[in-house]
Design an enzyme around this catalytic site. Sequence first.
Site, short mmCIF file in Angstrom:
data_model
loop_
_atom_site.label_atom_id
_atom_site.label_comp_id
_atom_site.label_asym_id
_atom_site.label_seq_id
_atom_site.Cartn_x
_atom_site.Cartn_y
_atom_site.Cartn_z
N ASN A 48 10.12 -0.09 -2.30
CA ASN A 48 8.96 0.76 -2.01
C ASN A 48 9.08 2.11 -2.72
OD1 ASN A 48 7.93 -1.16 -0.14
ND2 ASN A 48 9.36 -0.40 1.39
N HIS A 134 2.63 -1.34 11.72
CA HIS A 134 4.09 -1.51 11.58
C HIS A 134 4.77 -1.61 12.95
CE1 HIS A 134 8.21 -0.18 10.39
NE2 HIS A 134 7.89 -0.77 9.25
N GLU A 183 -2.72 2.34 9.87
CA GLU A 183 -2.06 2.69 8.61
C GLU A 183 -3.13 2.87 7.55
OE1 GLU A 183 0.85 -0.41 7.72
OE2 GLU A 183 1.56 -0.22 9.78
N SER A 187 1.42 -2.34 5.22
CA SER A 187 2.69 -2.53 4.52
C SER A 187 2.92 -3.93 3.99
CB SER A 187 3.84 -2.14 5.45
OG SER A 187 3.80 -2.90 6.64
N ASP A 212 -0.67 6.45 9.79
CA ASP A 212 0.62 6.21 9.14
C ASP A 212 0.38 6.03 7.64
OD1 ASP A 212 3.03 5.26 8.20
OD2 ASP A 212 3.35 3.85 9.85
N HIS A 215 2.85 4.09 3.02
CA HIS A 215 2.72 3.50 1.68
C HIS A 215 1.67 4.20 0.82
CE1 HIS A 215 5.40 0.17 2.62
NE2 HIS A 215 4.87 0.24 3.83
N LYS A 246 9.95 6.12 0.85
CA LYS A 246 9.23 5.22 -0.06
C LYS A 246 8.92 5.98 -1.35
CE LYS A 246 8.47 2.08 3.61
NZ LYS A 246 7.87 1.85 4.91
#
Length: 403
Positions: A48, A134, A183, A187, A212, A215, A246
């Site tokens: 990541n 997640h 998110e 992910s 979140d 990513h 990440k």
Amino acid sequence: MNSFAHDLSVRLDRLRGEGLWRELRRVDSSQGPRIRIEGREFLNFSSNDYLGLANHPALLEAATKAVRDFGAGAGASRLICGSLAPYHELEATLAAFKGTAAALTFSSGYAAAVGTITALLEKDDIIIVDRLVHACCVDAAKLSGAKLRVFAHNDLNDLEKILRWASQQPIVDRKRRILIVTESVFSMDGDLAPLRELVELKDRHGAWLMLDEAHATGVFGTGRRGVAEALQLSARVEIQMGTLGKAVGASGGYVAGSRALIDLLINRARSFIFSTAPVPAAAAAARAGLKLISSVEGAERCRHLWTLIAALSAGFARAGWPAKQAVSPILPLIVGDEGAAVQLALALRERQAFVPAIRYPTVARGEARLRVTVSAAHSAHDLEQLITQLAELRSSYLFTPAS
Ligand SMILES: *Cc1c(COP(=O)(O)O)cnc(C)c1O
């Protein structure tokens, strides 16, 4: 009656039988587009580290300097033995980067989620999460003791239904807290949340949003600050969280928001209070990573990354894998069956490409996949190699991707 050894062996056998066995693979190199395992070199499509910063000289130098100035270990929790300068410098940089009044860092993104949700919510509160959030947010929701509701992935109608139910719950002690957690980039699927609509919806229902951006930080937005920045919604998201492990290239988790939010976390987040501070070198490296992301070089790396994402997405289609058009550096190839996903990962490994097979419980049963991630450290040639191998496997094996 079950002996410990017997119980464990039965459970491990079951995992093997279901194609869910996992093991650690020792890597003898640093993380990068190439990694070395058991003396062989592999093209790495599993990390990541989206901007290729984990090995950047600026981060290595910052970490080394922090070791020299502040030592290898932190000594205790930040509230106990004093809070070392690198965390404060990192948090100031983070708040400026995210455009918030304040920020707090944790030892990991997992710890950030668990500490924050359990600090904010109590028994009679309501937490509503996307079905694909997640594990750290799911675990945190359960641990908080709040009423947990799950909405279908990115389904605003389902979310609204739950919000209507929530607004009819009795008010306890003159308060009703409703927290939505999602998110910005998912992910394991690499798709995006409908953030604009989500923000409208939560405002209409008086709910709070925890976003979140694990990513998305470093990858989305003109300042590479995340999807909230890209859509100019940062000021309307109550709690912005993410990881420094990440695209930022280091390690640790963060929460960014109002001064009051951060003060509450310092006072109530148990994963912050009752845990030794991360090594100061991690904070220094993360700060160097954030600075790099904000620089001209960061912009160039990000541009290169998006060129590679488009090329890989087109390559998958050419190779006969019916993957969706990629919208992030996470490009899943859905296989379905757990065993088949593992076999495909092994076949790629024989061809010197390292791509993880993702299975239950990380994704639902029957939705096993190869999770391909791309980094700015890859070259177009690296991607071509993977595409060629996938095309070979598609024609020579019986890998029929689930559509
Ligand atoms: C990786 C990840 C986390 C956890 O961050 P760590 O720093 O690795 O603990 C949290 N949320 C999402 C969506 C993630 O992908």
